[in-house]
Design an enzyme around this catalytic site. Structure first.
Site, PDB file in Angstrom:
ATOM      1  N   ASP A  51      31.412 114.034  38.370  1.00  0.00           N
ATOM      2  CA  ASP A  51      30.308 114.585  37.592  1.00  0.00           C
ATOM      3  C   ASP A  51      29.123 113.629  37.584  1.00  0.00           C
ATOM      4  OD1 ASP A  51      31.655 116.914  36.836  1.00  0.00           O
ATOM      5  OD2 ASP A  51      32.541 115.972  35.076  1.00  0.00           O
ATOM      6  N   ASP A  60      33.011 108.540  41.406  1.00  0.00           N
ATOM      7  CA  ASP A  60      33.113 109.478  40.294  1.00  0.00           C
ATOM      8  C   ASP A  60      32.704 110.851  40.820  1.00  0.00           C
ATOM      9  OD1 ASP A  60      33.153 110.410  37.541  1.00  0.00           O
ATOM     10  OD2 ASP A  60      30.974 110.279  37.585  1.00  0.00           O
TER      11      ASP A  60
END
Length: 288
Positions: free
Chosen positions: A38, A36
């Site tokens: 963020d 991922d």
């Protein structure tokens, strides 16, 4: 081995050690990494006091100095309403899903209605404080040096991710691939700029998005996966991958007490205190 001072929780140590050993034994030539962006590639907080949240990709644009005050006001209102839902420990992912899709759609429409441009994104990133998680620059460098495929999977804005990494002076190699929500800009008529389909949100991030692409060919024979994410939806990012071993590492950033059991059930390793990726870098060093 040198590790950060962050706490690490491993619910099943025997299972973790077996997976770790298998991946190291398989070597770099058999590895792919899925992450991922963020609060995973980036930190969850901007400093060690853990009082100020690091801006997400969408959050970076919310403070863009070249966009009008009307945009900032509306963006802040969306964040205030939907972020509470995103991190609510009492709601299931299924309960959150329609709210999250609604948030993305409204945020994207708002950006397009205010004629966001590549220059605005550049200015927004320059004005924001978005520190990378400790050790991630080294991680990306090692993976790219050995041509290990790295898939950055984000429900954020792909153009912002590219600009953040560019301003951090991280050049992306062909072995690194970004799946996210990209704006296709119309340089002649900004009103015709658009977000490319399909919408990537936190609960549909899986490798079906890269089927029949060059990335698929790159990972076809790589049967070991290291997955990194900060939300429970991230555990599905490698769904659709034919693999022999997958080690899932989760960064628990909010509601630690309430969410711990769910995270230890979903991830092999849970990193607390906005900790580093030392655990992955150590594995890579043993494979070099």
């Amino acid at each position: 081995m040198m590790m950060s001072t962050a706490r690490i929780v491993i619910a099943n140590k025997a299972k973790f050690e077996a997976k770790r050993a298998n991946i190291i034994r398989g070597g770099l030539s058999n590895l792919q990494v899925v992450t991922d962006f963020d609060r995973t590639v980036t930190r969850a907080f901007v400093d060690e006091t853990h009082t100020t949240h690091c801006k997400s990709c969408h959050g970076v644009l919310e403070i863009c100095p070249t966009l009008p005050s009307s945009f900032h006001t509306q963006s802040a209102a969306l964040y205030e309403y939907y972020h509470k839902i995103e991190i609510d420990p009492n709601m299931t992912d299924t309960d959150k899903l329609p709210f999250m899709i609604e948030w993305y759609e409204k945020a994207h429409d708002l950006l397009l209605s205010h004629r966001v441009t590549p220059t605005a994104i550049k200015d927004a990133v320059a004005a924001a404080n978005v520190p990378l998680r400790e050790g991630f620059e080294k991680l990306i460098h090692t993976l790219q040096h050995h041509e290990v495929p790295l898939l950055i999977f984000s429900a954020g804005v792909g153009n912002v991710i590219q600009e953040i990494l560019k301003q951090k002076r991280i050049d992306l190699a062909d072995s690194t691939h970004i799946i996210s929500n990209f704006i296709e800009f119309d340089e002649i008529d900004a009103s015709k700029s658009r977000f490319l389909e399909p919408l990537v949100h936190m609960y549909n991030k899986n490798e079906s998005h890269v089927l029949n692409t060059d990335y698929t060919d790159r990972v076809a024979q790589r049967k070991n996966v290291i997955l990194l994410g900060d939300s429970l939806g991230d555990v599905d990012m490698a769904n659709g991958v034919s693999c022999d071993e997958i080690l899932k590492i989760g960064f628990l950033c909010f509601h630690e007490e309430e969410m711990m059991t769910r995270y230890t059930d979903a991830f092999d390793v849970v990193v607390l205190d906005d900790g580093s990726v030392d655990i992955v870098n150590q594995m890579l060093s043993e494979m070099e």
